[in-house]
Design a protein around this motif. Sequence first.
Motif, PDB file in Angstrom:
ATOM      1  N   LEU B  17       1.729 -64.117 -33.113  1.00 49.14           N
ATOM      2  CA  LEU B  17       0.341 -63.747 -33.225  1.00 49.14           C
ATOM      3  C   LEU B  17       0.123 -62.374 -33.631  1.00 49.14           C
ATOM      4  N   THR B  18       1.104 -61.433 -33.306  1.00 49.72           N
ATOM      5  CA  THR B  18       0.777 -59.978 -33.501  1.00 49.72           C
ATOM      6  C   THR B  18       1.617 -59.347 -34.545  1.00 49.72           C
ATOM      7  N   LEU B  19       2.715 -60.121 -34.968  1.00 53.38           N
ATOM      8  CA  LEU B  19       3.595 -59.458 -36.025  1.00 53.38           C
ATOM      9  C   LEU B  19       2.745 -59.343 -37.312  1.00 53.38           C
ATOM     10  N   LYS B  20       2.797 -58.179 -37.997  1.00 56.62           N
ATOM     11  CA  LYS B  20       2.144 -57.966 -39.154  1.00 56.62           C
ATOM     12  C   LYS B  20       2.655 -58.709 -40.584  1.00 56.62           C
ATOM     13  N   LYS B  21       3.654 -58.864 -40.553  1.00 56.64           N
ATOM     14  CA  LYS B  21       4.282 -59.621 -41.859  1.00 56.64           C
ATOM     15  C   LYS B  21       4.247 -61.217 -41.348  1.00 56.64           C
ATOM     16  N   SER B  22       3.513 -61.849 -42.601  1.00 53.51           N
ATOM     17  CA  SER B  22       3.528 -63.430 -42.451  1.00 53.51           C
ATOM     18  C   SER B  22       4.672 -64.000 -42.298  1.00 53.51           C
ATOM     19  N   ILE B  23       5.727 -63.721 -42.964  1.00 54.24           N
ATOM     20  CA  ILE B  23       6.945 -64.578 -43.072  1.00 54.24           C
ATOM     21  C   ILE B  23       7.577 -64.370 -41.476  1.00 54.24           C
ATOM     22  N   ALA B  24       7.679 -63.195 -40.962  1.00 50.65           N
ATOM     23  CA  ALA B  24       8.262 -62.723 -39.788  1.00 50.65           C
ATOM     24  C   ALA B  24       7.433 -63.646 -38.548  1.00 50.65           C
ATOM     25  N   SER B  25       6.217 -63.741 -38.819  1.00 47.57           N
ATOM     26  CA  SER B  25       5.250 -64.470 -37.896  1.00 47.57           C
ATOM     27  C   SER B  25       5.455 -65.768 -37.741  1.00 47.57           C
ATOM     28  N   LEU B  26       5.794 -66.449 -38.967  1.00 46.22           N
ATOM     29  CA  LEU B  26       6.207 -67.851 -39.265  1.00 46.22           C
ATOM     30  C   LEU B  26       7.558 -68.155 -38.654  1.00 46.22           C
ATOM     31  N   ILE B  27       8.548 -67.334 -38.655  1.00 43.26           N
ATOM     32  CA  ILE B  27       9.734 -67.338 -38.371  1.00 43.26           C
ATOM     33  C   ILE B  27       9.665 -67.337 -36.669  1.00 43.26           C
ATOM     34  N   SER B  28       8.930 -66.538 -36.294  1.00 39.72           N
ATOM     35  CA  SER B  28       8.747 -66.439 -34.710  1.00 39.72           C
ATOM     36  C   SER B  28       7.996 -67.740 -34.124  1.00 39.72           C
ATOM     37  N   PHE B  29       7.127 -68.158 -35.251  1.00 45.33           N
ATOM     38  CA  PHE B  29       6.527 -69.449 -34.689  1.00 45.33           C
ATOM     39  C   PHE B  29       7.566 -70.685 -34.514  1.00 45.33           C
ATOM     40  N   ALA B  30       8.527 -70.772 -35.454  1.00 41.52           N
ATOM     41  CA  ALA B  30       9.320 -71.741 -35.799  1.00 41.52           C
ATOM     42  C   ALA B  30      10.420 -72.008 -34.545  1.00 41.52           C
ATOM     43  N   LEU B  31      10.838 -70.458 -34.294  1.00 42.05           N
ATOM     44  CA  LEU B  31      11.698 -70.339 -33.126  1.00 42.05           C
ATOM     45  C   LEU B  31      10.957 -70.665 -31.863  1.00 42.05           C
ATOM     46  N   MET B  32       9.765 -70.331 -31.735  1.00 45.13           N
ATOM     47  CA  MET B  32       9.081 -70.800 -30.495  1.00 45.13           C
ATOM     48  C   MET B  32       9.275 -72.515 -30.330  1.00 45.13           C
ATOM     49  N   MET B  33       8.867 -73.014 -31.488  1.00 44.42           N
ATOM     50  CA  MET B  33       8.793 -74.664 -31.038  1.00 44.42           C
ATOM     51  C   MET B  33      10.266 -75.136 -31.241  1.00 44.42           C
ATOM     52  N   THR B  57       9.408 -77.685 -36.152  1.00 47.30           N
ATOM     53  CA  THR B  57      10.422 -76.626 -36.542  1.00 47.30           C
ATOM     54  C   THR B  57      10.604 -77.143 -37.926  1.00 47.30           C
ATOM     55  N   GLY B  58      10.569 -78.246 -38.336  1.00 49.08           N
ATOM     56  CA  GLY B  58      10.974 -78.711 -39.860  1.00 49.08           C
ATOM     57  C   GLY B  58       9.577 -78.730 -40.560  1.00 49.08           C
ATOM     58  N   GLY B  59       8.862 -79.859 -40.054  1.00 50.70           N
ATOM     59  CA  GLY B  59       7.535 -80.181 -41.023  1.00 50.70           C
ATOM     60  C   GLY B  59       6.487 -79.023 -41.012  1.00 50.70           C
ATOM     61  N   ILE B  60       5.941 -78.567 -39.852  1.00 44.18           N
ATOM     62  CA  ILE B  60       4.669 -77.772 -40.102  1.00 44.18           C
ATOM     63  C   ILE B  60       5.059 -76.422 -40.445  1.00 44.18           C
ATOM     64  N   SER B  61       6.422 -76.200 -40.058  1.00 44.41           N
ATOM     65  CA  SER B  61       6.680 -74.567 -40.687  1.00 44.41           C
ATOM     66  C   SER B  61       6.693 -74.495 -41.851  1.00 44.41           C
ATOM     67  N   VAL B  62       7.302 -75.512 -42.573  1.00 41.82           N
ATOM     68  CA  VAL B  62       7.514 -75.653 -44.124  1.00 41.82           C
ATOM     69  C   VAL B  62       6.142 -75.788 -44.848  1.00 41.82           C
ATOM     70  N   LEU B  63       5.161 -76.693 -44.106  1.00 38.35           N
ATOM     71  CA  LEU B  63       3.897 -76.686 -44.447  1.00 38.35           C
ATOM     72  C   LEU B  63       3.227 -75.408 -44.450  1.00 38.35           C
TER      73      LEU B  63
END
Lengths: 99, 155
Positions: B17-33, B57-63
């Motif tokens: 939620l706090t990282l500024k770059k969207s891709i880094a944020s998405l990777i963090s979200f996928a790792l969390m899941m 990690t597979g479906g929603i992150s790619v979406l």
Amino acid sequence: MFEIDIVFAFALFSIGLFGISSNKDFLRIFFSLEMLINSVIMILASSAKYLNLADNLPLAYMFIIIATLEAAVGILIFAAANRLTNVVTPDELNEELSQ
Amino acid sequence: MSIVFLTVVLVLAVASLTLKKSIASLISFALMMLVLGLYYIFLDEKLLGLFQIFIYTGGISVLMLFGITLIGREYKPSRKNPWTAFVASVFFILMVTLFFNNHDLLVFDNNINVEDRELFVKSYSDFVIIFALIASSLLYGTIKMMSALKRKRDV
């Protein structure tokens, strides 16, 4: 331990609540929504494990499926709105639709 | 061990939620899941853990990645509402207090098998029609929304 799981689930729910009320970005709003749903899934899973409430586990699977559907439809709506009106945030979309 | 898993999950949740770059944020979200799914497997709920890993990690992150590529990676700064962190903290404290005040009412039993494969059929087969109705109403709403937006653009 069940207590740790529950405290963690409340913490995750609070982070999601904070994220959903403080972010403008559609991506982070979706992340926050998923966190809210995952905290509930966590409570269901750990209560199934520790409190003999095995009925909760299929309910957790159902929640995951509904969360997937919600994310897919939400992103589809927002991508379509972005293509058609060139807005980036939900607030801008709201203003665009209310004009 | 579970504290380590759950601390990592919370750190990754805050980072997404706090990282500024969207891709880094998405990777963090996928790792969390992914870590959350591994924690479910650690809890001996293998099917739920695999569901979590495959779907989130597979479906929603790619979406979400498709969403970022369609909409763009522009980061909008947070709203300046100082009460949001306060409300979230108060909610957390309130829920933890309520839980530990009523903790004695819970009945613990560690010797159960939750991997019953027919449980869903026994408990929720009657609700399949309701799920179908929810899914169809969501799709109907999406189509109506798209047509409303198209009309708006034509005007």
